[in-house]
Design a protein around this motif. Structure first.
Motif, PDB file in Angstrom:
ATOM      1  N   TYR A 162       4.255 -10.119  14.343  1.00  0.00           N
ATOM      2  CA  TYR A 162       5.081  -9.769  13.177  1.00  0.00           C
ATOM      3  C   TYR A 162       4.187  -9.594  11.948  1.00  0.00           C
ATOM      4  CZ  TYR A 162       8.133 -10.556   9.152  1.00  0.00           C
ATOM      5  OH  TYR A 162       8.761 -10.457   7.941  1.00  0.00           O
ATOM      6  N   ALA A 163       3.280 -10.543  11.736  1.00  0.00           N
ATOM      7  CA  ALA A 163       2.371 -10.461  10.586  1.00  0.00           C
ATOM      8  C   ALA A 163       1.516  -9.201  10.663  1.00  0.00           C
ATOM      9  CB  ALA A 163       1.494 -11.711  10.521  1.00  0.00           C
ATOM     10  N   ASP A 164       1.073  -8.840  11.865  1.00  0.00           N
ATOM     11  CA  ASP A 164       0.285  -7.610  12.028  1.00  0.00           C
ATOM     12  C   ASP A 164       1.108  -6.381  11.657  1.00  0.00           C
ATOM     13  OD1 ASP A 164      -1.901  -9.084  12.878  1.00  0.00           O
ATOM     14  OD2 ASP A 164      -1.557  -8.696  15.025  1.00  0.00           O
ATOM     15  N   ARG A 165       2.372  -6.329  12.132  1.00  0.00           N
ATOM     16  CA  ARG A 165       3.241  -5.184  11.802  1.00  0.00           C
ATOM     17  C   ARG A 165       3.508  -5.131  10.299  1.00  0.00           C
ATOM     18  NH1 ARG A 165       5.808  -7.056  16.424  1.00  0.00           N
ATOM     19  NH2 ARG A 165       7.431  -8.071  15.192  1.00  0.00           N
ATOM     20  N   LEU A 166       3.710  -6.295   9.693  1.00  0.00           N
ATOM     21  CA  LEU A 166       3.970  -6.340   8.252  1.00  0.00           C
ATOM     22  C   LEU A 166       2.745  -5.842   7.479  1.00  0.00           C
ATOM     23  CD1 LEU A 166       5.938  -7.115   6.019  1.00  0.00           C
ATOM     24  CD2 LEU A 166       5.002  -9.435   6.106  1.00  0.00           C
ATOM     25  N   ALA A 167       1.564  -6.304   7.859  1.00  0.00           N
ATOM     26  CA  ALA A 167       0.336  -5.855   7.193  1.00  0.00           C
ATOM     27  C   ALA A 167       0.147  -4.350   7.375  1.00  0.00           C
ATOM     28  CB  ALA A 167      -0.872  -6.617   7.748  1.00  0.00           C
ATOM     29  N   LYS A 168       0.419  -3.859   8.565  1.00  0.00           N
ATOM     30  CA  LYS A 168       0.272  -2.424   8.835  1.00  0.00           C
ATOM     31  C   LYS A 168       1.250  -1.617   7.983  1.00  0.00           C
ATOM     32  CE  LYS A 168       0.499   0.923  12.578  1.00  0.00           C
ATOM     33  NZ  LYS A 168       0.833   1.122  13.987  1.00  0.00           N
TER      34      LYS A 168
END
Length: 145
Positions: free
Chosen positions: A133-139
């Motif tokens: 989730y954090a990766d998708r949010l950062a992306k």
């Protein structure tokens, strides 16, 4: 044969055909540039929208279902008060200020409910799922809009 010498009906048919072709081309190009991997799900606006959009589709749908099942605030009431204040004769700036404050209070309450539901959803996730989730949010913050 020149366009100006065509019968009037044929001119309308040709212009209509051109408009329809441009509309179809616009839809096709929109799909191409939007990308096939774009995840379609419930749409949500407001300040918490990027946080909600970064959820995967099942979690996003569950969050939206949780929000819909909960108590619903006076949707649109803040805007109605602003419109009433704007249309009042004589115009009263203090009434407009009060209407803005009420709309802000309603919006803040809605954001707080969304944040609480999001925290509940994130609490239920595994550490790996929260990391994804954090990766998708950062992306999503790096992607140009």
């Amino acid at each position: 044969m020149r366009f100006s010498t065509l019968p009037r009906l044929w001119r309308f048919v040709l212009i209509g055909s051109l408009a329809l072709n441009l509309a179809v081309a616009g839809v096709v190009l929109g799909q191409v540039f939007d990308g096939p991997d774009r995840d379609r799900g419930p749409r949500m606006g407001g300040p918490a929208a990027p946080l909600v959009r970064a959820l995967d589709k099942p979690d996003r749908q569950a969050l939206v279902d949780d929000l819909r099942a909960g108590p619903r605030g006076p949707r649109g009431r803040g805007l109605e008060s602003v419109l009433e204040a704007l249309r009042a004769i004589p115009f009263d700036p203090e009434a407009l200020q009060i209407a803005f404050a009420e709309a802000r209070r309603i919006g803040d309450a809605r954001v707080a409910r969304t944040e609480a539901a999001l925290i509940d959803r994130l609490t239920q996730m595994s550490p790996e799922a929260r990391d994804a989730y954090a990766d998708r949010l950062a992306k999503s913050f790096r992607r140009p809009r």
